[in-house]
Scaffold this motif. Structure first.
Motif, short mmCIF file in Angstrom:
data_model
loop_
_atom_site.label_atom_id
_atom_site.label_comp_id
_atom_site.label_asym_id
_atom_site.label_seq_id
_atom_site.Cartn_x
_atom_site.Cartn_y
_atom_site.Cartn_z
N SER A 187 0.86 -1.19 0.00
CA SER A 187 0.00 0.00 0.00
C SER A 187 0.89 1.23 0.00
O SER A 187 2.11 1.13 -0.10
CB SER A 187 -0.92 -0.01 1.24
N SER A 188 0.30 2.41 0.09
CA SER A 188 1.06 3.66 0.14
C SER A 188 0.92 4.29 1.52
O SER A 188 -0.14 4.19 2.16
CB SER A 188 0.55 4.65 -0.92
N ASP A 189 2.01 4.94 1.97
CA ASP A 189 1.99 5.59 3.28
C ASP A 189 3.04 6.70 3.27
O ASP A 189 4.23 6.43 3.11
CB ASP A 189 2.30 4.58 4.38
N GLY A 190 2.62 7.93 3.43
CA GLY A 190 3.56 9.05 3.51
C GLY A 190 4.37 9.26 2.25
O GLY A 190 5.50 9.72 2.31
N LYS A 210 4.49 0.90 1.06
CA LYS A 210 4.52 0.17 2.33
C LYS A 210 4.29 -1.31 2.06
O LYS A 210 3.25 -1.70 1.53
CB LYS A 210 3.44 0.73 3.26
N GLU A 215 4.09 -4.90 3.89
CA GLU A 215 3.88 -5.40 5.25
C GLU A 215 3.63 -6.90 5.23
O GLU A 215 2.85 -7.40 4.42
CB GLU A 215 2.69 -4.69 5.88
N ILE A 243 7.40 -4.23 8.65
CA ILE A 243 7.01 -3.34 7.56
C ILE A 243 8.25 -2.77 6.91
O ILE A 243 9.17 -2.31 7.59
CB ILE A 243 6.11 -2.19 8.08
N TYR A 259 9.41 0.16 4.02
CA TYR A 259 8.98 1.34 3.28
C TYR A 259 9.99 1.59 2.16
O TYR A 259 11.17 1.78 2.42
CB TYR A 259 8.91 2.56 4.20
N ARG A 310 9.54 12.18 3.61
CA ARG A 310 8.53 11.12 3.45
C ARG A 310 8.58 10.14 4.62
O ARG A 310 7.54 9.65 5.08
CB ARG A 310 8.75 10.39 2.13
N SER A 336 6.69 11.60 7.50
CA SER A 336 5.23 11.48 7.37
C SER A 336 4.74 10.11 7.81
O SER A 336 3.57 9.94 8.19
CB SER A 336 4.81 11.73 5.92
N ALA A 337 5.62 9.11 7.75
CA ALA A 337 5.26 7.76 8.19
C ALA A 337 5.72 7.49 9.62
O ALA A 337 5.64 6.35 10.10
CB ALA A 337 5.87 6.73 7.24
N LYS A 356 10.21 -0.79 9.81
CA LYS A 356 9.53 -0.44 11.04
C LYS A 356 9.22 -1.72 11.80
O LYS A 356 8.79 -2.71 11.20
CB LYS A 356 8.23 0.31 10.75
#
Length: 337
Positions: free
Chosen positions: A87-90, A94, A96, A101, A103, A129, A132-133, A202
């Motif tokens: 998916s997208s994040d910041g 992403k 997972e 996780i 990035y 970026r 933001s995450a 993460k």
């Protein structure tokens, strides 16, 4: 484990670029559950546009001009994981799964001038970026790749730009640097002197690798990166060449002996991480001189007949180095970090 790495190569160099692209795309589709792709192009300026029109995979994608040295126009490194979601994040991809996780920041480009300013700008953008995450460069970045156009001219600016950012983030010999590859690579625009890929994590600690019996700290010869990193079961080996623990190039002029020392250095780093050459998942091999590809391919065919690997035209940062490689491995058991 449902993770796999693949190197997809075209075997018939007489095929046109559209035909080779169709072959690569179909092969990727047949793998499924793709979580990362890097495409290698023989002429990024003319081939990138058509490739971008074909992209339909929802995952981090890197595109770099590094010609496959089997005479073809395109190849790909594909990372698949049946247990992962993307998916997208910041502003990052992403990825997972049960282990944590990752990035991804891929095909990062800067509109600034000069390799120093472009590198600094790319790292600052990546840091923004990450922020933001909820992540930071110093705590979460596990691996970077810097692709430098005309590396003999522009590598120094890339290194200094990276050092400048590291100073601001207190990345020092006393703390740590980041595992990395800095290698020749081109994009579709002549203005892009530096392209950057990076992966942060993460939920997992990062252990750094040194191999001090065979290698020295890179800061001793003016650059700053770690020889490798371990995140969970994943081992990321940085760009590694024929070098000793004083930072000197070994076996100048001999592609065979440089390849042997390079592989020995990689072995030492993998052993420090608790694994062996048998645990390698994928290998990228970079050559300065395409005339060396037959010798090197023969060595890798003999040593690693069942491993995914590819030989690419990509000069190394020092002219004395004829060859460099990087790899990813999986430790047999989850290490205690």
């Amino acid at each position: 484990m449902n993770e796999s790495h693949h190197i997809i190569k075209v075997t018939d160099p007489s095929l046109s670029y559209p035909e080779q692209l169709d072959f690569i795309a179909d092969a990727i589709d047949s793998i499924g559950h793709v979580i990362f792709i890097r495409f290698f192009l023989s002429d990024a300026a003319t081939q990138t546009g058509m490739l971008k029109e074909r992209i339909h995979w929802n995952c981090p994608i890197s595109i770099i001009g590094q010609a496959p040295l089997n005479g073809t126009k395109i190849a790909a490194w594909v990372w698949s994981d049946k247990d992962a979601s993307v998916s997208s994040d910041g502003g990052l991809f992403k990825v997972e799964n049960i282990d944590g996780i990752r990035y991804w920041y891929t095909s990062g480009l800067s509109a600034k001038d000069g390799s120093f300013d472009q590198t600094e700008d790319l790292l600052d953008d990546f840091c923004s970026r990450l922020g933001s995450a909820g992540l930071t460069l110093e705590d979460n970045c596990a691996r970077t790749w810097f692709f430098v156009q005309n590396i003999d001219v522009n590598y120094k600016g890339m290194v200094e730009g990276r050092n400048h950012v590291f100073d601001r983030h207190n990345l020092t010999v006393g703390t740590h640097f980041i595992a990395s590859t800095g290698i020749e690579g081109r994009t579709e625009s002549h203005r892009n002197l530096v392209m950057m890929d990076a992966v942060a994590v993460k939920g997992q600690p990062i252990k750094h690798l040194y191999g001090l019996s065979h290698l020295n700290r890179t800061s001793e010869y003016g650059v700053r990166f770690e020889r490798g990193s371990v995140v969970g079961r994943h081992v990321f080996i940085s760009g590694t060449a024929s070098i000793d623990n004083k930072g000197q190039v070994l076996h100048t002029g001999s592609i065979t002996l440089q390849t042997e020392r390079m592989l020995e250095n990689v072995r030492v780093l993998l052993e420090e991480a608790g694994c062996s050459m048998d645990d390698i998942c994928s290998m990228l091999v970079y050559l300065r001189d395409p005339a060396d590809s037959t010798v090197v391919s023969s060595i890798f065919d003999s040593r690693f007949p069942d491993k995914p690997w590819i030989v690419l035209l990509a000069p190394v940062c020092r002219p004395g180095w004829l060859i460099e490689m990087e790899c990813i491995a999986l430790t047999p058991d989850k290490p205690k970090i």
